[in-house]
Design a protein around this motif. Structure first.
Motif, PDB file in Angstrom:
ATOM      1  N   GLU A 117     -14.490 -49.208  48.055  1.00 54.45           N
ATOM      2  CA  GLU A 117     -14.943 -49.687  49.361  1.00 54.45           C
ATOM      3  C   GLU A 117     -15.227 -48.491  50.289  1.00 54.45           C
ATOM      4  N   TYR A 118     -14.402 -47.455  50.153  1.00 57.64           N
ATOM      5  CA  TYR A 118     -14.587 -46.248  50.956  1.00 57.64           C
ATOM      6  C   TYR A 118     -15.825 -45.480  50.514  1.00 57.64           C
ATOM      7  N   GLY A 119     -16.221 -45.651  49.257  1.00 59.21           N
ATOM      8  CA  GLY A 119     -17.427 -44.972  48.807  1.00 59.21           C
ATOM      9  C   GLY A 119     -17.221 -44.085  47.594  1.00 59.21           C
ATOM     10  N   GLY A 120     -16.088 -44.240  46.930  1.00 53.64           N
ATOM     11  CA  GLY A 120     -15.857 -43.480  45.700  1.00 53.64           C
ATOM     12  C   GLY A 120     -16.523 -44.185  44.532  1.00 53.64           C
ATOM     13  N   TYR A 121     -17.056 -43.401  43.593  1.00 55.82           N
ATOM     14  CA  TYR A 121     -17.682 -43.980  42.408  1.00 55.82           C
ATOM     15  C   TYR A 121     -16.755 -43.739  41.237  1.00 55.82           C
ATOM     16  N   GLU A 122     -16.364 -44.829  40.592  1.00 54.61           N
ATOM     17  CA  GLU A 122     -15.347 -44.708  39.560  1.00 54.61           C
ATOM     18  C   GLU A 122     -15.929 -44.171  38.261  1.00 54.61           C
ATOM     19  N   VAL A 123     -15.237 -43.190  37.693  1.00 57.55           N
ATOM     20  CA  VAL A 123     -15.664 -42.604  36.433  1.00 57.55           C
ATOM     21  C   VAL A 123     -14.467 -42.566  35.492  1.00 57.55           C
ATOM     22  N   GLU A 124     -14.734 -42.159  34.261  1.00 57.06           N
ATOM     23  CA  GLU A 124     -13.656 -41.984  33.302  1.00 57.06           C
ATOM     24  C   GLU A 124     -13.902 -40.693  32.556  1.00 57.06           C
ATOM     25  N   THR A 125     -12.882 -39.852  32.461  1.00 59.09           N
ATOM     26  CA  THR A 125     -13.057 -38.550  31.825  1.00 59.09           C
ATOM     27  C   THR A 125     -11.982 -38.371  30.752  1.00 59.09           C
ATOM     28  N   PRO A 126     -12.208 -37.429  29.828  1.00 58.05           N
ATOM     29  CA  PRO A 126     -11.250 -37.252  28.722  1.00 58.05           C
ATOM     30  C   PRO A 126      -9.859 -36.881  29.211  1.00 58.05           C
ATOM     31  N   ILE A 127      -8.847 -37.224  28.414  1.00 61.85           N
ATOM     32  CA  ILE A 127      -7.499 -36.844  28.815  1.00 61.85           C
ATOM     33  C   ILE A 127      -7.105 -35.489  28.244  1.00 61.85           C
ATOM     34  N   MET A 128      -7.918 -34.930  27.328  1.00 60.89           N
ATOM     35  CA  MET A 128      -7.565 -33.577  26.858  1.00 60.89           C
ATOM     36  C   MET A 128      -8.751 -32.624  26.921  1.00 60.89           C
ATOM     37  N   TYR A 129      -8.427 -31.362  27.128  1.00 59.80           N
ATOM     38  CA  TYR A 129      -9.450 -30.347  27.347  1.00 59.80           C
ATOM     39  C   TYR A 129      -9.136 -29.108  26.534  1.00 59.80           C
ATOM     40  N   ASP A 130     -10.185 -28.334  26.275  1.00 63.06           N
ATOM     41  CA  ASP A 130     -10.072 -27.107  25.495  1.00 63.06           C
ATOM     42  C   ASP A 130      -9.696 -25.968  26.443  1.00 63.06           C
ATOM     43  N   SER A 131      -8.516 -25.406  26.254  1.00 65.05           N
ATOM     44  CA  SER A 131      -8.073 -24.387  27.212  1.00 65.05           C
ATOM     45  C   SER A 131      -8.887 -23.095  27.069  1.00 65.05           C
ATOM     46  N   GLU A 132      -9.666 -22.996  25.994  1.00 69.82           N
ATOM     47  CA  GLU A 132     -10.477 -21.784  25.835  1.00 69.82           C
ATOM     48  C   GLU A 132     -11.919 -21.990  26.288  1.00 69.82           C
ATOM     49  N   HIS A 133     -12.216 -23.176  26.774  1.00 71.70           N
ATOM     50  CA  HIS A 133     -13.551 -23.411  27.325  1.00 71.70           C
ATOM     51  C   HIS A 133     -13.720 -22.533  28.563  1.00 71.70           C
ATOM     52  N   PRO A 134     -14.897 -21.902  28.733  1.00 74.71           N
ATOM     53  CA  PRO A 134     -15.066 -20.931  29.826  1.00 74.71           C
ATOM     54  C   PRO A 134     -14.645 -21.452  31.202  1.00 74.71           C
ATOM     55  N   SER A 135     -14.891 -22.721  31.501  1.00 67.86           N
ATOM     56  CA  SER A 135     -14.538 -23.213  32.847  1.00 67.86           C
ATOM     57  C   SER A 135     -13.032 -23.314  33.030  1.00 67.86           C
ATOM     58  N   MET A 136     -12.325 -23.416  31.912  1.00 63.90           N
ATOM     59  CA  MET A 136     -10.880 -23.584  32.016  1.00 63.90           C
ATOM     60  C   MET A 136     -10.183 -22.232  32.145  1.00 63.90           C
ATOM     61  N   VAL A 137     -10.756 -21.217  31.532  1.00 63.16           N
ATOM     62  CA  VAL A 137     -10.051 -19.953  31.399  1.00 63.16           C
ATOM     63  C   VAL A 137      -9.633 -19.384  32.747  1.00 63.16           C
ATOM     64  N   SER A 138     -10.594 -19.289  33.681  1.00 65.75           N
ATOM     65  CA  SER A 138     -10.256 -18.649  34.951  1.00 65.75           C
ATOM     66  C   SER A 138      -9.276 -19.513  35.738  1.00 65.75           C
ATOM     67  N   TYR A 139      -9.424 -20.814  35.610  1.00 58.65           N
ATOM     68  CA  TYR A 139      -8.536 -21.742  36.295  1.00 58.65           C
ATOM     69  C   TYR A 139      -7.120 -21.558  35.769  1.00 58.65           C
ATOM     70  N   PHE A 140      -7.028 -21.424  34.466  1.00 56.13           N
ATOM     71  CA  PHE A 140      -5.733 -21.289  33.827  1.00 56.13           C
ATOM     72  C   PHE A 140      -5.042 -19.992  34.176  1.00 56.13           C
ATOM     73  N   ASN A 141      -5.833 -18.925  34.165  1.00 62.99           N
ATOM     74  CA  ASN A 141      -5.235 -17.635  34.455  1.00 62.99           C
ATOM     75  C   ASN A 141      -4.642 -17.631  35.851  1.00 62.99           C
ATOM     76  N   ARG A 142      -5.291 -18.354  36.714  1.00 63.74           N
ATOM     77  CA  ARG A 142      -4.809 -18.369  38.080  1.00 63.74           C
ATOM     78  C   ARG A 142      -3.657 -19.350  38.250  1.00 63.74           C
ATOM     79  N   PHE A 143      -3.715 -20.453  37.555  1.00 63.64           N
ATOM     80  CA  PHE A 143      -2.695 -21.486  37.746  1.00 63.64           C
ATOM     81  C   PHE A 143      -2.068 -21.912  36.434  1.00 63.64           C
TER      82      PHE A 143
END
Length: 620
Positions: free
Chosen positions: A246-272
């Motif tokens: 109602e507020y304007g969010g669009y509902e999606v569904e995404t995987p529950i597991m991710y590859d920690s060596e995927h480039p987008s994950m690496v920098s995020y992981f190193n930091r957090f």
RNA sequence: GCCAAUGUAGCUCAGCCUGGUUAGAGCAACUGAUUUGUAAUCAGUAGGUCGUGGGUUCGGAUCCCGUCAUUGGCUCCA
């Protein structure tokens, strides 16, 4: 100055010989034995001065108060540093530290002597710590350094109270007498002092009401939800989802597991570095998501966004998000390793748009909690921001505090350390004075860039959006925890514990006086059920008293006993649990009464057999 | 993760300290009787490798060690 601090059962040391010419003179170089004390090895370095000594002794005293130890031995220990101060300076600073702790039983081992020693260190986590104290690490305000990241550099937090009128008070100067729950939150966050010796009431309730239980065959913090619990959870999930859409969010569904060596994950992981569940599969190092963020960011990465689309909101209800919290932290439904989290991200073109949007979401969060049965008086607000962000957005921050209407706890950072510049949350305070976050929102200035999310602005150039991270309710399990804790409080204070009617697994219980009235009960049940009401029939062979009692134990709000009188009447005789009285009411008026409590809330049918004789007893 | 407490029937608990017949109770379940008027009808039956693994002992629910789980405290909670 470098210090190594050890909480010890005992220490025994013997000065053997003078190591340097300027060594301290001592009368009798005898073996000394001390017990139940904190031993602080100190190396005073070049450049240290009186302020460093004062700061160091303050820090030592603070941590000793935390572990409740009153005896201190300062032990000069040159080997901690290769950049030592001159012995004369070191000696005087050491004495200054000693006199700065005069309220403790304090002593120091002789300076400049070679000593043999034997010590027994305690086994608790606070027993050992090391610190580096330098001139510029001193501060004026109440300060608590929080180990935001294990083993990484620490950030300094300034804890304050921000009132709706915009005044910012140091936590130590604030008068909490009219704000007891805020005081609990402030203490909980900043001093971490708690004393409770009983399990939280919701743990027993979640079992008794057949909501949820521990599953020994799984990992800790992964619960099983019985039919009643699943029903309640699914209704709350649907309600929150409806409100976000109602507020304007669009509902999606995404995987529950991710590859920690995927480039987008690496920098995020190193930091957090997170505490996540890891899964190895065909050479990939996968991990279970601990939030919906990456799924939505990776998705947004593939959207061709224009500034005209913004703010654009994606929403997911994650069942589950996983965090491998420390085992000792898990409690009932309050803190889990697998939890259901509604998470709505808004991609905004700039800070002003983000600030406008966060106000809308603030209202949404307040309203969602209220409708779920959690009043504004049940929670306290905390807001965290960088000093720069505060200075640039004072009026907007104050506006949020005004919406809350009461003073809020502030944690201010000198510089941005996390990915956000502002974060607020509502903290539910339970019966035992424990705080846990429900709704929250953040202004994230980093992940747009990190995940390569772009939009094209008015000047046809690509920009990274500012991202808001909002959960309007917090984890669904935690909402159930809060509702049960509130019910326990009602019960403790002499009121009848009850769930909101729209969440009650059974809304009406029908009890036939004997078999003669079964047919009538079936027809009445059908009539009520046709109006979206969860009705069941206690067709077991037992006394009326017994069956009323059982319905009471299930917190069922309305009981209809059906006998001769009712079967021949147009009206219904309704027993209301809140009053314990039976009232006569017409069918339509009864429907209206129920509808007033359940309107605009989702509905689903009974999740148990309609007849109690067909229902297994759940004894957990 | 650290420290502590707890773990006995489906549930709530007794027994353990001070080792010794067939490990008890209430509730729930099952069978039968009862047909009930707003918080517990009566009788009977069945149900337990005492969390789990090891040790000590002639003998272990009971003593010792490990381990798992829950709860409390600590730490943590982007």
């Amino acid at each position: 100055m470098r210090i190594l601090q050890l909480h010890c059962d005992s220490i025994e040391y013997t000065p053997t010989k003078k190591e340097i010419k300027s060594a301290e003179d001592i009368e009798n170089p005898q073996t000394q034995r001390l017990e139940e004390l904190v031993v602080v090895f100190v190396a005073i370095e070049d450049g240290d001065d009186s302020s460093v000594a004062q700061n160091a002794i303050t820090q030592i005293k603070n941590s000793m108060e935390k572990i409740g130890c009153k005896k201190l031995l300062l032990y000069p220990y040159a080997h901690l540093s290769s950049n030592l101060a001159k012995p004369s300076t070191a000696m005087s600073l050491l004495k200054e530290m000693e006199s700065g702790a005069s309220e403790l039983e304090v002593s120091h081992s002789p300076f400049g002597w070679t000593k043999s020693y034997k010590l027994q260190v305690k086994g608790h986590p606070l027993a050992e710590s090391s610190k580096v104290v330098t001139k510029d690490s001193e501060s004026k305000d109440t300060e608590i350094t929080s180990d935001a990241l294990k083993g990484e550099s620490t950030i300094r937090s300034y804890w304050k109270i921000l009132s709706p009128d915009g005044t910012l008070t140091n936590i130590g100067d604030f008068d909490f007498s009219n704000h007891k729950k805020l005081e609990i939150l402030a203490k909980y966050e900043s001093a971490k002092s708690r004393a409770v010796d009983q399990p939280p009431p919701h743990v027993a309730l979640m079992k008794k009401l057949g909501i949820a239980d521990y599953e020994p065959a799984s990992d800790s913090g992964n619960m099983r939800f019985f039919p009643n619990g699943r029903l309640i959870k699914s209704l709350i999930e649907r309600y929150v989802t409806d409100r976000v859409k109602e507020y304007g969010g669009y509902e999606v569904e995404t995987p529950i597991m991710y590859d920690s060596e995927h480039p987008s994950m690496v920098s995020y992981f190193n930091r957090f570095p997170a505490r996540q569940y890891n899964i190895d599969s065909e050479g990939k190092k996968l991990f279970l998501r601990f939030a919906a963020c990456f799924g939505q960011f990776l998705m947004a990465n593939h959207f061709q966004l224009s500034y005209k689309n913004l703010p654009y909101k994606l929403y997911e209800l994650t069942r589950y998000s996983f965090r491998r919290e420390q085992s000792g932290e898990l409690v009932g439904l309050r803190r889990l390793r697998a939890f259901t989290m509604p998470d709505c991200h808004a991609f905004c073109k700039d800070i002003p748009q983000a600030v406008d949007e966060i106000k809308v979401r603030f209202d949404l969060s307040q309203s969602v909690l209220r409708e779920l049965g959690i009043e504004e008086s049940d929670y306290e607000m905390a807001i965290r921001f960088t000093e720069d962000f505060y200075n640039g957005n004072k009026s907007s921050i104050e506006e949020l505090v005004k919406k809350h209407g009461r003073p809020v706890l502030v944690e201010m950072w000198k510089e941005k350390f996390f990915y956000f510049v502002l974060k607020w949350e509502f903290n539910f305070i339970d019966n035992l004075g424990k705080a846990s976050a429900l709704s929250t929102d953040q202004i994230d200035v980093e992940n747009g860039d990190r995940y390569g999310i772009e939009f094209i602005d008015e000047n046809n150039s690509a920009q990274h959006p500012i991202i808001l991270h909002n959960s309007p309710s917090g984890a669904i399990e935690r909402i159930i925890y809060a509702l049960l804790e509130k019910a326990a409080k009602d019960s403790k204070e002499g009121r009848k514990a009850q769930l909101p009617l729209w969440l009650a697994p059974t809304q009406i219980r029908i009890i036939p006086l004997n078999e003669e009235f079964y047919d009538f009960c079936e027809k009445l049940t059908d009539r009520l059920s046709a109006n979206n009401i969860r009705v069941d029939i206690d067709d077991r062979n037992g006394s009326i008293g017994k069956r009323i009692r059982d319905a009471e134990k299930e917190w069922i709000q309305y009981i209809l006993v059906i006998g001769e009188k009712e079967a021949n009447s147009e009206n219904l005789s309704v027993r209301d649990r809140q009053t314990g009285n039976v009232k006569e009411i017409s069918f339509d008026d009864f429907l209206t009464e129920i509808n007033n409590q359940t309107k605009e809330k989702p509905f689903t049918g009974l999740n148990m057999p309609k007849h109690l004789s067909k229902r297994p007893q759940l004894m957990v």
